[in-house]
Scaffold this motif. Sequence first.
Motif, PDB file in Angstrom:
ATOM      1  N   ASP A  94      82.855  23.406  48.067  1.00  0.00           N
ATOM      2  CA  ASP A  94      82.715  24.843  47.843  1.00  0.00           C
ATOM      3  C   ASP A  94      84.064  25.485  47.539  1.00  0.00           C
ATOM      4  OD1 ASP A  94      80.008  24.597  48.298  1.00  0.00           O
ATOM      5  OD2 ASP A  94      80.071  25.423  50.345  1.00  0.00           O
ATOM      6  N   LEU A  95      85.092  25.092  48.284  1.00  0.00           N
ATOM      7  CA  LEU A  95      86.431  25.636  48.044  1.00  0.00           C
ATOM      8  C   LEU A  95      86.961  25.231  46.673  1.00  0.00           C
ATOM      9  CD1 LEU A  95      88.144  25.243  51.524  1.00  0.00           C
ATOM     10  CD2 LEU A  95      87.506  27.355  50.377  1.00  0.00           C
ATOM     11  N   LYS A  96      86.710  23.975  46.277  1.00  0.00           N
ATOM     12  CA  LYS A  96      87.131  23.541  44.943  1.00  0.00           C
ATOM     13  C   LYS A  96      86.459  24.387  43.867  1.00  0.00           C
ATOM     14  CE  LYS A  96      88.265  18.647  45.618  1.00  0.00           C
ATOM     15  NZ  LYS A  96      87.857  17.273  45.324  1.00  0.00           N
ATOM     16  N   ASN A  97      85.154  24.636  44.033  1.00  0.00           N
ATOM     17  CA  ASN A  97      84.426  25.453  43.054  1.00  0.00           C
ATOM     18  C   ASN A  97      84.956  26.882  43.017  1.00  0.00           C
ATOM     19  OD1 ASN A  97      82.826  23.268  42.373  1.00  0.00           O
ATOM     20  ND2 ASN A  97      81.179  23.834  43.773  1.00  0.00           N
ATOM     21  N   ARG A  98      85.264  27.443  44.186  1.00  0.00           N
ATOM     22  CA  ARG A  98      85.801  28.810  44.235  1.00  0.00           C
ATOM     23  C   ARG A  98      87.168  28.877  43.566  1.00  0.00           C
ATOM     24  NH1 ARG A  98      85.486  30.913  50.207  1.00  0.00           N
ATOM     25  NH2 ARG A  98      86.812  32.515  49.302  1.00  0.00           N
ATOM     26  N   VAL A  99      88.011  27.881  43.823  1.00  0.00           N
ATOM     27  CA  VAL A  99      89.342  27.863  43.211  1.00  0.00           C
ATOM     28  C   VAL A  99      89.211  27.758  41.694  1.00  0.00           C
ATOM     29  CG1 VAL A  99      91.427  26.453  42.946  1.00  0.00           C
ATOM     30  CG2 VAL A  99      90.576  27.011  45.230  1.00  0.00           C
ATOM     31  N   THR A 100      88.323  26.909  41.221  1.00  0.00           N
ATOM     32  CA  THR A 100      88.120  26.768  39.783  1.00  0.00           C
ATOM     33  C   THR A 100      87.647  28.085  39.168  1.00  0.00           C
ATOM     34  OG1 THR A 100      87.566  24.435  40.088  1.00  0.00           O
ATOM     35  CG2 THR A 100      86.871  25.449  38.023  1.00  0.00           C
TER      36      THR A 100
END
Length: 160
Positions: A45-51
């Motif tokens: 989820d954090l990776k998706n938010r950062v992207t």
Amino acid sequence: MMQFFAWFQQLELREQRVLLGGTLLTIGLLTYFLLWQPLNQARDDLKNRVTAQQATLLWMQTAAQQVQQLRAKNVNNSKTQPLLPTIERSLQTEPLAKLTKRLEPKSDAEVQVNIEQISFTELVTWLALLQNQFAIQVQRVNISRLSTADSVKAQITLTD
């Protein structure tokens, strides 16, 4: 606890192995579903938010460059136009044309505008238009609230 060990010792070897295997399997499953899987999900989820935020940042940087280029064009265009006629033309548009207003040139680079009654929302919109389209700045402003909702009396000094 001692009773459990005594009971465990009474079981046959095969039963002890099945019980130990089931316990290890249960501990493994609990560890996976209560710790490992939620941590992996949170990481994803954090990776998706950062992207997504990086994409938004890139878009905002591009938009900011475009805004700066447009402002530079408008500033260059507005510097060729005298201040008083520019303000007069902007006040002749609807809904500002019906207002009771007085323009007093203080100098070539400064004009005082007195408006007897205007909607505060329309006033802010007009000032934003002057700033964004003609790079005209508000030097001083005196706003008095009137009895009618959203109505104000304004005395504004504008500069290049």
